[in-house]
Structure formats: C-alpha cells, structure tokens
Design a protein around this motif. Structure first.
Motif, PDB file in Angstrom:
ATOM      1  N   SER A  20      32.788 -14.765 -83.259  1.00 56.34           N
ATOM      2  CA  SER A  20      32.407 -14.947 -84.665  1.00 56.34           C
ATOM      3  C   SER A  20      32.330 -16.434 -85.020  1.00 56.34           C
ATOM      4  CB  SER A  20      33.383 -14.220 -85.586  1.00 56.34           C
ATOM      5  OG  SER A  20      34.664 -14.809 -85.517  1.00 56.34           O
ATOM      6  N   ARG A  21      33.208 -17.244 -84.459  1.00 57.08           N
ATOM      7  CA  ARG A  21      33.150 -18.683 -84.716  1.00 57.08           C
ATOM      8  C   ARG A  21      31.864 -19.278 -84.165  1.00 57.08           C
ATOM      9  NH1 ARG A  21      33.980 -22.520 -81.340  1.00 57.08           N
ATOM     10  NH2 ARG A  21      35.090 -21.205 -79.873  1.00 57.08           N
ATOM     11  N   ARG A  22      31.502 -18.898 -82.931  1.00 51.95           N
ATOM     12  CA  ARG A  22      30.270 -19.432 -82.332  1.00 51.95           C
ATOM     13  C   ARG A  22      29.020 -18.924 -83.052  1.00 51.95           C
ATOM     14  NH1 ARG A  22      30.168 -18.548 -76.226  1.00 51.95           N
ATOM     15  NH2 ARG A  22      31.446 -16.737 -76.575  1.00 51.95           N
ATOM     16  N   THR A  23      29.025 -17.662 -83.489  1.00 54.72           N
ATOM     17  CA  THR A  23      27.892 -17.114 -84.241  1.00 54.72           C
ATOM     18  C   THR A  23      27.726 -17.827 -85.576  1.00 54.72           C
ATOM     19  OG1 THR A  23      28.234 -14.961 -83.209  1.00 54.72           O
ATOM     20  CG2 THR A  23      26.915 -15.001 -85.223  1.00 54.72           C
ATOM     21  N   ARG A  24      28.846 -18.062 -86.252  1.00 49.02           N
ATOM     22  CA  ARG A  24      28.798 -18.763 -87.538  1.00 49.02           C
ATOM     23  C   ARG A  24      28.256 -20.185 -87.359  1.00 49.02           C
ATOM     24  NH1 ARG A  24      33.452 -17.443 -89.053  1.00 49.02           N
ATOM     25  NH2 ARG A  24      34.607 -19.135 -88.079  1.00 49.02           N
ATOM     26  N   SER A  25      28.690 -20.883 -86.318  1.00 49.22           N
ATOM     27  CA  SER A  25      28.197 -22.240 -86.049  1.00 49.22           C
ATOM     28  C   SER A  25      26.694 -22.227 -85.779  1.00 49.22           C
ATOM     29  CB  SER A  25      28.943 -22.822 -84.850  1.00 49.22           C
ATOM     30  OG  SER A  25      28.366 -24.017 -84.425  1.00 49.22           O
ATOM     31  N   TYR A  26      26.231 -21.249 -84.987  1.00 48.73           N
ATOM     32  CA  TYR A  26      24.800 -21.150 -84.674  1.00 48.73           C
ATOM     33  C   TYR A  26      23.980 -20.868 -85.936  1.00 48.73           C
ATOM     34  CZ  TYR A  26      20.486 -19.598 -82.469  1.00 48.73           C
ATOM     35  OH  TYR A  26      19.178 -19.463 -82.108  1.00 48.73           O
ATOM     36  N   LEU A  27      24.445 -19.947 -86.766  1.00 41.52           N
ATOM     37  CA  LEU A  27      23.704 -19.593 -87.993  1.00 41.52           C
ATOM     38  C   LEU A  27      23.662 -20.767 -88.980  1.00 41.52           C
ATOM     39  CD1 LEU A  27      24.847 -15.905 -88.559  1.00 41.52           C
ATOM     40  CD2 LEU A  27      22.637 -16.740 -87.736  1.00 41.52           C
ATOM     41  N   ILE A  28      24.727 -21.530 -89.065  1.00 38.31           N
ATOM     42  CA  ILE A  28      24.725 -22.705 -89.946  1.00 38.31           C
ATOM     43  C   ILE A  28      23.692 -23.722 -89.469  1.00 38.31           C
ATOM     44  CG2 ILE A  28      26.094 -24.723 -90.640  1.00 38.31           C
ATOM     45  CD1 ILE A  28      28.526 -22.827 -90.766  1.00 38.31           C
ATOM     46  N   SER A  31      20.215 -22.480 -90.198  1.00 38.25           N
ATOM     47  CA  SER A  31      19.916 -22.599 -91.632  1.00 38.25           C
ATOM     48  C   SER A  31      19.522 -24.031 -91.971  1.00 38.25           C
ATOM     49  CB  SER A  31      21.138 -22.189 -92.456  1.00 38.25           C
ATOM     50  OG  SER A  31      21.488 -20.858 -92.184  1.00 38.25           O
TER      51      SER A  31
END
Length: 122
Positions: A20-28, A31
C-alpha cells in the motif's frame, strides 16, 4: 523465573503495508504527471518545456521507486580475518643426564637406538 519475551521490533513490516505504501507513492507521482501534462497544454514558454520534461521523467522514477523492494537491509561484507596462529616454541635441548631424552644428532648411533615407545599388543 519466567522466560524472556521475544521482541518484534526487528521484524519487517507486513507485505500489505509495504504494497500500500508503494502503491500510494506511485499514484501520487502519476497524479503529479497528469498535472504537468495539463499545465504544459495551458502555459507557454520555458515553463511548458519544464512541465513536458517532468511529465516524461516522472513515469520512469515512479516505477523505480515503486519496484525498489521491501527492505533495504545492509549486510556486513567486510572480509573475515582469521585469528593469528599461536607461535611455535622450540623444543629444549636434550640433556645428557636424562636417559629418555631425544638425541640431537640426525642419525642414531646404533641400530634400534633412539626414542623408545612403550607399546603393548592386545
């Protein structure tokens, strides 16, 4: 006495938390890339080219950061030096008054002379 309680402070973070941390970093980062593309369409001049460059570089860096792995554990890779071997000591010289002392000459003087070993056959 009670047994010691094991510590979990050195345990790695759970896989779900890491993902979830890596997914959140990628999505940010993606964006930010979308904002750069929209901004490049709206503005003119050198800012446009800076936003285009950011939009081109961001996917590469986002994938590298997202796929960087879980833990960055460092291992000790220093070479192992073996302990020093103990120093050899010299044997004392044979004294002539001791009958079982080894002779210092390289060849015995009589056949069968030399060191005597007591041996009993079974």
């Amino acid at each position: 006495m009670s047994e010691p309680v094991p510590s979990i402070t050195s345990a790695p973070e759970p896989l779900a938390v890491d993902q979830s941390r890596r997914t959140r970093s990628y999505l940010i980062q993606m964006s930010i890339r979308v904002v750069c593309i929209i901004g490049a369409v709206m503005v003119d001049g050198w800012v446009r080219w800076a936003l285009v460059a950011a939009a081109v570089v961001l996917p590469y860096s986002a994938v590298l950061i997202a796929n960087s792995g879980r833990d960055h554990v460092t291992h000790d890779t220093s070479p192992v030096t073996p302990p020093a071997a103990p120093a050899l000591t010299e044997l004392p010289d044979a004294s002539p008054d001791v009958p079982d002392a080894p002779r210092t000459s390289s060849a015995p003087s009589a056949p069968g002379a030399g060191r005597v070993i007591d041996h009993v056959d079974d």
